[in-house]
Design a protein around this motif. Structure first.
Motif, PDB file in Angstrom:
ATOM      1  N   GLU A  33       0.840  -1.215   0.000  1.00 36.21           N
ATOM      2  CA  GLU A  33       0.000   0.000   0.000  1.00 36.21           C
ATOM      3  C   GLU A  33       0.866   1.253   0.000  1.00 36.21           C
ATOM      4  OE1 GLU A  33      -3.059   0.221   2.909  1.00 36.21           O
ATOM      5  OE2 GLU A  33      -4.224  -1.400   1.988  1.00 36.21           O
ATOM      6  N   GLN A  34       1.906   1.255   0.820  1.00 34.91           N
ATOM      7  CA  GLN A  34       2.797   2.418   0.877  1.00 34.91           C
ATOM      8  C   GLN A  34       3.505   2.621  -0.456  1.00 34.91           C
ATOM      9  OE1 GLN A  34       5.326   1.605   4.233  1.00 34.91           O
ATOM     10  NE2 GLN A  34       3.696   1.946   5.733  1.00 34.91           N
ATOM     11  N   ALA A  35       3.959   1.532  -1.055  1.00 28.74           N
ATOM     12  CA  ALA A  35       4.637   1.629  -2.351  1.00 28.74           C
ATOM     13  C   ALA A  35       3.675   2.122  -3.418  1.00 28.74           C
ATOM     14  CB  ALA A  35       5.213   0.268  -2.738  1.00 28.74           C
ATOM     15  N   ALA A  36       2.450   1.604  -3.405  1.00 27.49           N
ATOM     16  CA  ALA A  36       1.446   2.041  -4.380  1.00 27.49           C
ATOM     17  C   ALA A  36       1.174   3.531  -4.234  1.00 27.49           C
ATOM     18  CB  ALA A  36       0.150   1.235  -4.202  1.00 27.49           C
ATOM     19  N   ASP A  37       1.024   3.998  -3.007  1.00 27.39           N
ATOM     20  CA  ASP A  37       0.761   5.423  -2.777  1.00 27.39           C
ATOM     21  C   ASP A  37       1.906   6.296  -3.296  1.00 27.39           C
ATOM     22  OD1 ASP A  37      -1.733   4.982  -1.675  1.00 27.39           O
ATOM     23  OD2 ASP A  37      -1.048   5.114   0.405  1.00 27.39           O
ATOM     24  N   ARG A  38       3.146   5.838  -3.088  1.00 24.50           N
ATOM     25  CA  ARG A  38       4.297   6.614  -3.576  1.00 24.50           C
ATOM     26  C   ARG A  38       4.302   6.683  -5.097  1.00 24.50           C
ATOM     27  NH1 ARG A  38       7.128   3.607   0.244  1.00 24.50           N
ATOM     28  NH2 ARG A  38       8.128   2.394  -1.399  1.00 24.50           N
ATOM     29  N   GLU A  41       1.404   8.900  -6.350  1.00 24.68           N
ATOM     30  CA  GLU A  41       1.713  10.332  -6.183  1.00 24.68           C
ATOM     31  C   GLU A  41       2.730  10.780  -7.223  1.00 24.68           C
ATOM     32  OE1 GLU A  41       3.014  13.702  -2.914  1.00 24.68           O
ATOM     33  OE2 GLU A  41       2.982  11.594  -2.314  1.00 24.68           O
ATOM     34  N   ASP A  42       3.684   9.917  -7.537  1.00 25.41           N
ATOM     35  CA  ASP A  42       4.675  10.255  -8.556  1.00 25.41           C
ATOM     36  C   ASP A  42       4.011  10.407  -9.928  1.00 25.41           C
ATOM     37  OD1 ASP A  42       7.514  10.430  -9.609  1.00 25.41           O
ATOM     38  OD2 ASP A  42       6.783   8.688 -10.711  1.00 25.41           O
ATOM     39  N   VAL A  43       3.064   9.524 -10.239  1.00 25.03           N
ATOM     40  CA  VAL A  43       2.397   9.546 -11.549  1.00 25.03           C
ATOM     41  C   VAL A  43       1.381  10.683 -11.636  1.00 25.03           C
ATOM     42  CG1 VAL A  43       0.813   8.257 -13.059  1.00 25.03           C
ATOM     43  CG2 VAL A  43       2.764   7.096 -12.014  1.00 25.03           C
ATOM     44  N   TRP A  44       0.552  10.822 -10.629  1.00 24.43           N
ATOM     45  CA  TRP A  44      -0.542  11.805 -10.659  1.00 24.43           C
ATOM     46  C   TRP A  44      -0.156  13.162 -10.086  1.00 24.43           C
ATOM     47  CZ3 TRP A  44      -5.307   8.558  -8.645  1.00 24.43           C
ATOM     48  CH2 TRP A  44      -5.780   7.747  -9.693  1.00 24.43           C
ATOM     49  N   GLY A  45       0.867  13.202  -9.253  1.00 27.70           N
ATOM     50  CA  GLY A  45       1.190  14.444  -8.558  1.00 27.70           C
ATOM     51  C   GLY A  45       0.371  14.542  -7.285  1.00 27.70           C
ATOM     52  N   ARG A 102       3.536   8.967 -16.042  1.00 26.99           N
ATOM     53  CA  ARG A 102       3.554  10.361 -15.589  1.00 26.99           C
ATOM     54  C   ARG A 102       3.360  11.305 -16.776  1.00 26.99           C
ATOM     55  NH1 ARG A 102       7.757   9.802 -12.569  1.00 26.99           N
ATOM     56  NH2 ARG A 102       9.257  10.336 -14.183  1.00 26.99           N
ATOM     57  N   SER A 103       4.044  11.024 -17.889  1.00 28.25           N
ATOM     58  CA  SER A 103       3.910  11.855 -19.092  1.00 28.25           C
ATOM     59  C   SER A 103       2.494  11.778 -19.669  1.00 28.25           C
ATOM     60  CB  SER A 103       4.909  11.414 -20.158  1.00 28.25           C
ATOM     61  OG  SER A 103       6.221  11.587 -19.698  1.00 28.25           O
ATOM     62  N   ARG A 178      -7.222  -0.636  -5.288  1.00 27.42           N
ATOM     63  CA  ARG A 178      -7.798   0.103  -4.147  1.00 27.42           C
ATOM     64  C   ARG A 178      -7.149   1.476  -3.992  1.00 27.42           C
ATOM     65  NH1 ARG A 178      -6.922  -4.907  -1.764  1.00 27.42           N
ATOM     66  NH2 ARG A 178      -5.166  -4.062  -0.561  1.00 27.42           N
ATOM     67  N   ARG A 179      -5.825   1.529  -4.157  1.00 28.37           N
ATOM     68  CA  ARG A 179      -5.112   2.785  -3.896  1.00 28.37           C
ATOM     69  C   ARG A 179      -5.319   3.814  -5.010  1.00 28.37           C
ATOM     70  NH1 ARG A 179      -5.635   3.389   0.547  1.00 28.37           N
ATOM     71  NH2 ARG A 179      -4.137   5.087   0.509  1.00 28.37           N
ATOM     72  N   TRP A 180      -5.474   3.357  -6.279  1.00 32.00           N
ATOM     73  CA  TRP A 180      -5.796   4.327  -7.345  1.00 32.00           C
ATOM     74  C   TRP A 180      -7.092   5.035  -6.981  1.00 32.00           C
ATOM     75  CZ3 TRP A 180      -2.156   5.578 -10.599  1.00 32.00           C
ATOM     76  CH2 TRP A 180      -1.301   4.640 -11.174  1.00 32.00           C
ATOM     77  N   ILE A 181      -8.086   4.260  -6.564  1.00 27.13           N
ATOM     78  CA  ILE A 181      -9.396   4.835  -6.234  1.00 27.13           C
ATOM     79  C   ILE A 181      -9.288   5.727  -5.005  1.00 27.13           C
ATOM     80  CG2 ILE A 181     -11.723   4.257  -5.413  1.00 27.13           C
ATOM     81  CD1 ILE A 181     -11.539   1.740  -7.281  1.00 27.13           C
ATOM     82  N   SER A 182      -8.583   5.257  -3.995  1.00 24.37           N
ATOM     83  CA  SER A 182      -8.446   6.036  -2.771  1.00 24.37           C
ATOM     84  C   SER A 182      -7.750   7.375  -3.013  1.00 24.37           C
ATOM     85  CB  SER A 182      -7.666   5.226  -1.734  1.00 24.37           C
ATOM     86  OG  SER A 182      -7.556   5.927  -0.530  1.00 24.37           O
ATOM     87  N   ASN A 183      -6.779   7.384  -3.925  1.00 25.40           N
ATOM     88  CA  ASN A 183      -6.008   8.597  -4.202  1.00 25.40           C
ATOM     89  C   ASN A 183      -6.597   9.464  -5.314  1.00 25.40           C
ATOM     90  OD1 ASN A 183      -3.375   8.562  -2.535  1.00 25.40           O
ATOM     91  ND2 ASN A 183      -3.552   6.463  -3.247  1.00 25.40           N
ATOM     92  N   ALA A 184      -7.693   9.014  -5.916  1.00 29.12           N
ATOM     93  CA  ALA A 184      -8.292   9.771  -7.016  1.00 29.12           C
ATOM     94  C   ALA A 184      -8.787  11.128  -6.549  1.00 29.12           C
ATOM     95  CB  ALA A 184      -9.450   8.973  -7.621  1.00 29.12           C
TER      96      ALA A 184
END
Length: 199
Positions: A33-38, A41-45, A102-103, A178-184
């Motif tokens: 989960e922590q790795a996914a969040d990092r 954030e790198d991809v989406w900002g 990211r691009s 789960r994390r893509w949705i949570s961070n959307a």
């Protein structure tokens, strides 16, 4: 009497050795989960990231006392770090995938915002509302979505490969889903239980 102690000692040693051999490397869910969040954030900002934190688990002290005594004794000899692997997400292949994603995000972001593209329940993206995309842009958006899904699938596979655990790929994908949705960002669309919902 001494003979009885020897038998107990031999039995205890055999049990210990069998326990050591059968220790499994469990999928490190919290680390994933922590790795996914990092990575997200790198991809989406940071602007696409929620301020909410995932619900915390029970305090460590409670978890420790709930485990059987023999498990705690075994962990005293074989540290939990050996049984619970870390997750490596640093490899040239993973970095290259992140860079492409990211691009591409700058081109996909307006379509997330408009609701034309949504997040699926399996960690991918899809065109949710083609009617909201101008006809002249539809092929380009379909291409962006296909490329994004190709890279997401490659990311999940590469993380599993980098950790020497190809069997973790589905767990990694589920965690990222789960994390893509949570961070959307607010207003983006995502699938849950087969239905579309808006954050």
């Amino acid at each position: 009497m001494m003979h009885g102690y020897k038998q107990i000692s031999v039995a205890a040693m055999a049990l210990f050795l069998m326990s050591c051999v059968t220790i499994n490397i469990y999928f490190p869910a919290a680390a994933a989960e922590q790795a996914a969040d990092r990575i997200i954030e790198d991809v989406w900002g940071p602007d696409g990231k929620r301020s909410e934190q995932p619900a915390s688990s029970e305090p460590q002290s409670m978890i420790e006392t709930d485990r059987p005594v023999f498990v705690r004794m075994l962990e005293w000899v074989v540290s939990p770090a050996e049984a619970q692997a870390d997750l490596n997400v640093n490899s040239p292949a993973i970095s290259a995938i992140q860079s492409r994603m990211r691009s591409r995000h700058d081109q996909l972001r307006p379509h997330y915002d408009s609701g034309a593209v949504g997040l699926t329940a399996n960690g991918l993206v899809t065109v949710r509302d083609a009617g909201s995309i101008p006809l002249a842009q539809r092929n380009a958006v379909n291409s962006l979505v296909a490329d994004e899904n190709k890279d997401r699938n490659a990311l999940y596979a590469e993380i599993a490969r980098a950790n020497g655990r190809p069997e973790w790929q589905s767990d990694i994908q589920e965690t990222f889903a789960r994390r893509w949705i949570s961070n959307a960002a607010s207003g983006w669309w995502y699938q849950q239980g087969g239905n579309w919902q808006q954050k």
